[in-house]
Write a protein that holds these residues in place. Structure first.
Motif, PDB file in Angstrom:
ATOM      1  N   VAL A  65       0.721  -1.268  -0.074  1.00  0.00           N
ATOM      2  CA  VAL A  65       0.000  -0.043   0.064  1.00  0.00           C
ATOM      3  C   VAL A  65       0.754   1.369   0.061  1.00  0.00           C
ATOM      4  O   VAL A  65       1.810   1.292   0.816  1.00  0.00           O
ATOM      5  N   ASP A  66       0.599   2.254  -0.655  1.00  0.00           N
ATOM      6  CA  ASP A  66       1.524   3.323  -0.970  1.00  0.00           C
ATOM      7  C   ASP A  66       0.405   4.726  -0.155  1.00  0.00           C
ATOM      8  O   ASP A  66       1.050   5.394   0.308  1.00  0.00           O
ATOM      9  N   VAL A  67      -0.661   4.420  -0.465  1.00  0.00           N
ATOM     10  CA  VAL A  67      -1.420   5.688   0.069  1.00  0.00           C
ATOM     11  C   VAL A  67      -2.820   5.260   0.797  1.00  0.00           C
ATOM     12  O   VAL A  67      -3.421   4.321   0.383  1.00  0.00           O
ATOM     13  N   ILE A  68      -3.077   5.796   2.012  1.00  0.00           N
ATOM     14  CA  ILE A  68      -4.068   5.396   2.658  1.00  0.00           C
ATOM     15  C   ILE A  68      -5.408   6.767   2.397  1.00  0.00           C
ATOM     16  O   ILE A  68      -4.949   7.807   2.620  1.00  0.00           O
ATOM     17  N   TYR A  69      -6.647   6.408   2.019  1.00  0.00           N
ATOM     18  CA  TYR A  69      -7.700   7.184   2.060  1.00  0.00           C
ATOM     19  C   TYR A  69      -8.659   6.791   3.056  1.00  0.00           C
ATOM     20  O   TYR A  69      -8.800   5.700   3.526  1.00  0.00           O
ATOM     21  N   ILE A  70      -8.879   7.795   3.811  1.00  0.00           N
ATOM     22  CA  ILE A  70      -9.721   7.774   5.398  1.00  0.00           C
ATOM     23  C   ILE A  70     -11.134   8.401   5.019  1.00  0.00           C
ATOM     24  O   ILE A  70     -11.199   9.840   4.794  1.00  0.00           O
ATOM     25  N   ALA A  71     -12.033   7.484   5.162  1.00  0.00           N
ATOM     26  CA  ALA A  71     -13.475   8.187   5.018  1.00  0.00           C
ATOM     27  C   ALA A  71     -14.363   7.718   5.931  1.00  0.00           C
ATOM     28  O   ALA A  71     -15.272   6.927   5.790  1.00  0.00           O
ATOM     29  N   THR A  72     -13.834   7.844   7.390  1.00  0.00           N
ATOM     30  CA  THR A  72     -14.647   7.311   8.398  1.00  0.00           C
ATOM     31  C   THR A  72     -15.170   8.619   9.151  1.00  0.00           C
ATOM     32  O   THR A  72     -14.805   9.627   8.771  1.00  0.00           O
ATOM     33  N   PRO A  73     -16.371   8.237  10.069  1.00  0.00           N
ATOM     34  CA  PRO A  73     -16.511   9.489  10.967  1.00  0.00           C
ATOM     35  C   PRO A  73     -15.186  10.018  11.541  1.00  0.00           C
ATOM     36  O   PRO A  73     -14.062   9.542  11.853  1.00  0.00           O
ATOM     37  N   HIS A  74     -15.333  11.623  11.840  1.00  0.00           N
ATOM     38  CA  HIS A  74     -14.310  12.226  12.496  1.00  0.00           C
ATOM     39  C   HIS A  74     -13.421  11.708  13.515  1.00  0.00           C
ATOM     40  O   HIS A  74     -12.123  11.833  13.561  1.00  0.00           O
TER      41      HIS A  74
END
Length: 329
Positions: A65-74
């Protein structure tokens, strides 16, 4: 452009849009993580993602994995950002990137120490129209910038149990939509505001339902913001100078700006600037993120997010609003 292995955390609506953008720009999403296995499998099948994880930390640990994208609650952002940076991964995190400025400062420093890119998901940072607006202001055609006005009103259904109104999940207008308005204001102010005047109406759960905010900096420029979670407003920003003003509608994904020149009160002139495609907003984000990684420089985006985070803190301090999990604002 080089292809990167993106790992996504979360499968909500914005993650659906971002997966499409990554697939279009990068060719594929490498992996996705979600604690809900049924949603995870459905998302992976729909977005053609080969690797799935029910444990986000296991995905973060994947050496490919190169990049982590985060789309969770704050409330989950801070932990996942730290874990990803410590694992040597670049991070693209949806807004609000952290729930307070103390957390922001920690992950900003960690990213710098690790020589990694950390980016916050504000589409307005990436829309091409803003390059034209900045060039216009730099040309002096608007004169000296005096005032920025910006609104964001979202009509959320009345549901005290929804995450938007849940204090345990850092709900409320300020962190959900206020970051956009604040990022717009800060982009067009010459320096960080050091005076905050504000009033708020709280929702029954204790989060901010709507507010009015006035900011002032050393140059005595003002920013005036209105936010609401229970009243729809146009997403409208106005930048006013001594020789004219610019109106930008739907400013998070703007593609045009209306310019009015006022130096001659009897012969006002106007023009329209256009650039970009609103439907490509997330693709602009992905392209910029991958360019940041390639060049090792984020065009000052994180520095703006730093100022936004500290402004949001000053507003919350003025309200005396704290989240149950957050003892130190």
């Amino acid at each position: 452009m080089k292809k990167y292995n993106w790992g996504m955390i979360g499968t909500g609506w914005i993650a659906h849009e971002m997966a499409d953008a990554i697939n279009d720009v990068n060719g594929q999403v490498y992996a996705v993580a979600d604690v809900n296995e049924d949603m995870l499998k459905k998302f992976a099948a729909e977005k053609h993602i080969a690797k799935t994880f029910t444990d986000a930390n296991a995905m973060i640990a994947d050496p490919n994995v190169d990049v982590i994208y985060i789309a969770t609650p704050h409330t989950y952002h801070f932990g996942y950002i730290k874990a990803a940076l410590n694992a040597g991964k670049h991070v693209f995190c949806e807004k609000a990137i952290t729930v307070n400025a103390r957390q922001f400062d920690e992950v900003q420093q960690l990213a710098a120490d690790k020589h990694l890119i950390l980016t916050e998901g504000f589409t307005l940072y990436h829309m091409p129209i803003y390059n034209q607006v900045r060039d216009l202001i730099a040309s002096g055609k608007l004169g000296e910038i005096k005032l920025v006005q910006v609104n964001f009103g979202s009509l959320k259904d009345y549901d005290p149990k929804n995450r938007f109104f849940n204090k345990q999940l850092a709900g409320g207008a300020l962190l959900d939509i206020g970051g956009y308005a604040t990022a717009f204001a800060r982009t067009f102010l010459a320096s960080q505001p050091n005076t905050t005047l504000t009033t708020v109406k709280f929702f029954e759960t204790g989060v901010d339902e709507q507010s009015g905010i006035i900011l002032k900096n050393d140059e005595e420029q003002l920013a005036v913001m209105a936010l609401s979670m229970r009243a729809k407003q146009p997403k409208r920003g106005v930048i006013s100078g001594t020789k004219g003003y610019v109106e930008i509608n739907n400013y998070p994904r703007a593609t045009s700006a209306e310019v009015t020149y006022t130096e001659d009160a009897h012969a006002s002139q106007s023009e329209t600037l256009t650039a970009g495609d609103a439907d490509q907003a997330l693709r602009y984000e992905v392209r910029d993120m991958q360019r940041y990684i390639e060049t090792g420089h984020d065009d000052g985006q994180l520095a703006t997010s730093h100022d936004v985070s500290h402004i949001l803190n000053s507003v919350r301090n003025a309200w005396g609003m704290k989240y149950p999990f957050d003892n130190q604002i």
